[in-house]
Design a protein around this motif. Structure first.
Motif, PDB file in Angstrom:
ATOM      1  N   THR A 278       0.842  -1.210   0.000  1.00  0.00           N
ATOM      2  CA  THR A 278       0.000   0.000   0.000  1.00  0.00           C
ATOM      3  C   THR A 278       0.871   1.251   0.000  1.00  0.00           C
ATOM      4  N   ARG A 279       1.892   1.252   0.843  1.00  0.00           N
ATOM      5  CA  ARG A 279       2.783   2.427   0.917  1.00  0.00           C
ATOM      6  C   ARG A 279       3.474   2.670  -0.415  1.00  0.00           C
ATOM      7  N   TYR A 281       2.605   1.588  -3.437  1.00  0.00           N
ATOM      8  CA  TYR A 281       1.681   1.958  -4.509  1.00  0.00           C
ATOM      9  C   TYR A 281       1.191   3.396  -4.350  1.00  0.00           C
ATOM     10  N   CYS A 282       0.932   3.819  -3.108  1.00  0.00           N
ATOM     11  CA  CYS A 282       0.474   5.204  -2.888  1.00  0.00           C
ATOM     12  C   CYS A 282       1.527   6.190  -3.388  1.00  0.00           C
ATOM     13  N   LEU A 286       0.787   8.697  -6.530  1.00  0.00           N
ATOM     14  CA  LEU A 286       0.914  10.152  -6.372  1.00  0.00           C
ATOM     15  C   LEU A 286       1.847  10.721  -7.444  1.00  0.00           C
TER      16      LEU A 286
END
Length: 432
Positions: A278-279, A281-282, A286
């Motif tokens: 998740t980290r 991919y975020c 962005l």
């Protein structure tokens, strides 16, 4: 006027990046400045529509799934099993176990999609083992630095998905096109290791033990999980059974099954893998959103068109253009990571590339290969950072011993230019 605007935006971008602002926010800020100062278009609605459009792309769904698959496998005994399965077959090859770096990275790249993850996972296991057995540290680390970059080229590849989305090219076609160049590059790395070992036979320790053929086959059982996962993920794409996104979901399920059978699928590993994916991919999402907005802003200002016209006026041959772009990407790679390079430049460069008559699938593999080269160039070579964290060596020392791999990558680019069928033949067969 165009040159003034370009310089102003470049200075603004590096000033914002240099102040420590996240790359995605820096790109968005520069796009805002450009549109506000040099166009009459309302900025707010343009930004909202562009960022939403880039973030809600269905094609992009494959990206977090492949990242998650790599994170799950990173927490299993998969790399340890690969070493056990490969080592017996390499005892007779010049360089012996040094090749576990390259073959291990090649195999893990086919289930990871990330250069840093490939380098870290294989390095954590091979470097201590090779050091314990007396192999020279500099050649072990140098080959690992180069082979770790295969995580970008051998499908599934995160950066291929990013290129496919930004250039509007079939991701399945890119995946298929990356297979032969990936194996070619791995072969070049192994060839270099063989030549080095023949020139320095005194530095290669003797074989630990001689395995019989049946013992080798017995040890190969450790490779079954990873080969099964590669066959399921890539086979489903190549046969047309699944899209890249569906294959990524299949990969996540397969990696969980492997983790379960190895007894590594506990709540902590599941949570850490999900949070890690998740980290990452975020961060990527962005950057993509900011780059999409910057591409739009540049389009309104007219910079891509003018740049394409300027490059066109130079009357560069396709070969000269490729050489110029190779230098351009490597220089950019000294300051930015691979995904940022792709999303920052594609909007500007693609019109020029198409005008030069270059195939966009071929160009995608070229871009990935040149971005790989940037992974082992200081000061911002991501693979060098990973290796520095593992080995505590100076970046300059690491870059020096990775340099032969860099030269081999230049050789691979030239081979692919003069023999483009190495990239395009396989996708054409699949499409046919």
């Amino acid at each position: 006027m165009d040159l003034t605007i370009t310089l102003l935006l470049v200075v603004a971008l590096f000033a914002i990046l240099g102040s420590g602002v996240w790359i995605g926010l820096a790109l968005t800020g520069v796009a805002w400045i450009g549109m506000e100062l040099f166009t009459s278009r309302p900025v707010g609605d343009s930004m909202a529509v562009t960022i939403w459009g880039s973030a809600s792309s269905w094609t992009l769904t494959a990206l977090p799934l492949f990242v998650w698959m790599g994170e799950i496998l990173f927490r299993t005994k998969l790399s340890e099993d690969m070493f056990k399965g490969l080592a017996p077959w390499l005892e007779k090859l010049p360089g012996r176990l040094l090749h576990t770096n390259i073959i291990g990275c090649t195999i893990f790249a086919a289930v990871s999609g990330s250069s840093a993850a490939t380098c870290a996972t294989i390095g954590k296991m091979t470097l201590p083992e090779l050091k314990r057995r007396g192999y020279p540290e500099h050649i072990a680390i140098g080959t690992l630095a180069g082979a770790g970059t295969l995580g970008l080229l051998i499908p599934p590849s995160i950066i291929m998905i990013v290129y496919g989305v930004t250039a509007n090219v079939s991701i399945a076609q890119l995946f298929i096109a990356g297979v032969v160049p990936g194996l070619l590059l791995a072969s070049l790395f192994m060839g270099y290791t063989i030549v080095w070992s023949l020139l320095h036979p005194d530095q290669i320790p003797p074989a630990d033990q001689n395995f019989t053929f049946l013992q080798k086959l017995s040890e190969s059982r450790h490779l079954i999980p990873v080969i099964s996962l590669i066959a399921a993920v890539l086979g489903s794409i190549y046969t047309g059974i699944a899209t890249a996104t569906e294959a990524a979901a299949l990969g996540v399920v397969g990696s969980m099954i492997i983790a379960l059978t190895q007894g590594e699928l506990n709540w902590k590993n599941f949570r850490d893998g999900l949070l890690g994916a998740t980290r990452l991919y975020c961060m990527i999402a962005l950057i993509l959103a900011g780059a999409a907005f910057l591409t739009l802003a540049m389009g309104y200002i007219g910079l891509p068109r003018h740049l394409a016209e300027w490059i066109g006026s130079l009357n560069l041959s396709p070969f000269s253009l490729i050489l110029a772009l190779m230098v351009f990407f490597v220089v950019l790679g000294c300051f930015l990571d691979g995904i940022s390079i792709v999303v920052l430049t594609m909007g500007v460069l693609l019109p020029t590339v198409e005008a030069a008559g270059l195939d966009l699938v071929w160009f995608g593999i070229f871009v990935v290969l040149v971005v790989e080269m940037a992974q082992i160039t200081p000061p911002v070579g991501f693979n060098l950072f990973v290796l520095q964290g593992m080995t505590k060596k100076e970046i300059t020392w690491l870059a020096k011993h990775a340099f032969p791999m860099f030269l081999l990558m230049i050789g691979a680019v030239l081979l692919l230019y003069f023999f483009p069928g190495l990239i395009t033949w396989l996708p054409q067969q699949m499409a046919g």
